[in-house]
Design an enzyme around this catalytic site. Structure first.
Site: not given
Length: 256
Positions: A105, A202, A232
């Protein structure tokens, strides 16, 4: 496993280094893990990578950004630039030799910055739901109430799907992050192979972002793997196995 105190004018934090062979170099390239926003170094991806590196006899390093996990400091004082400095210090002062950087991320944004700043040390990148420029999307998506809170208090709290603790989003985080945007008109001049994994389910970082990122990276050796059913976090057993396989293949290719 070791803990060491790092002091510098901009930040002060603890880093945790996991090395398979004590203080010796271990197998090259090493693996450096950069966590996501408000995530620490104890997550499932870091643990899986550590276990794999131990079995491989390979260097592995993980750390907490300042204000997160075992690190000192206040999270409210954090920013993309400060956390990138943390990662840069770890790369320069803790790791040895070429590194494969795995970024989750927000860590995917930071790994790109490291590759741009230290091309001789970064042998490859693996992004898991990489989120470069996420502060721009957050700023554009702020509600009227959130913008009012930013103007009056300098922050707002956003619920998290992954923790009872909500995200703390500060005006400083949003404004400072704009200094490090990468997805503009200029291609990202990364000089190493890049692998991007992204879940099609996600809800936080759209998978189309990884496709756009691949197109924006100047290097030719870039691959995107879209995971049907993946969210995610990409932390299901099959997701972790896929991540390890990608890191393994990349380590083998750059070591040739």
């Amino acid at each position: 496993q070791g803990l060491a105190l790092h002091r510098r004018s901009a930040c002060r934090f603890w880093w945790c280094r996991e090395r398979t062979t004590g203080r010796s170099e271990g197998r090259s390239p090493g693996v450096l893990f950069c966590p996501g926003f408000m995530s620490d170094m104890t997550g499932s991806k870091a643990a899986a990578l550590e276990d794999w590196c131990r079995r491989q006899g390979r260097q592995f390093t993980r750390f907490d950004y300042s204000g997160v996990g075992q690190s000192l400091g206040s999270f409210a004082d954090g920013s993309l630039g400060r956390w990138a400095e943390d990662a840069e210090w770890v790369l320069e002062s803790v790791t040895q030799g070429p590194q494969i950087i795995v970024g989750a991320s927000m860590g995917g944004w930071i790994m790109l910055l490291l590759a741009l700043r230290h091309p001789a040390r970064v042998a490859g990148l693996v992004g898991a739901a990489a989120a470069p420029d996420f502060v721009l999307r957050w700023w554009q998506g702020c509600t009227v109430e959130e913008r009012a809170a930013l103007e009056s208090t300098g922050f707002f709290m956003r619920p998290s799907c992954y923790s009872e603790e909500p995200y703390l989003v500060t005006m400083h985080l949003l404004k400072e992050g704009h200094r490090h945007l990468l997805m503009g008109d200029i291609p990202i001049g990364v000089a190493c192979p890049v692998r991007l994994l992204h879940g099609l389910r996600d809800p936080d970082v759209p998978w189309q972002g990884s496709v756009a990122l691949a197109e924006h990276i100047a290097h030719d050796d870039v691959e995107v793997m879209l995971v049907k059913g993946g969210d995610h976090r990409l932390s299901r057993p099959q997701d972790l196995s896929r991540l390890l396989a990608v890191v393994d293949a990349l380590c083998a290719s750059v070591a040739e």
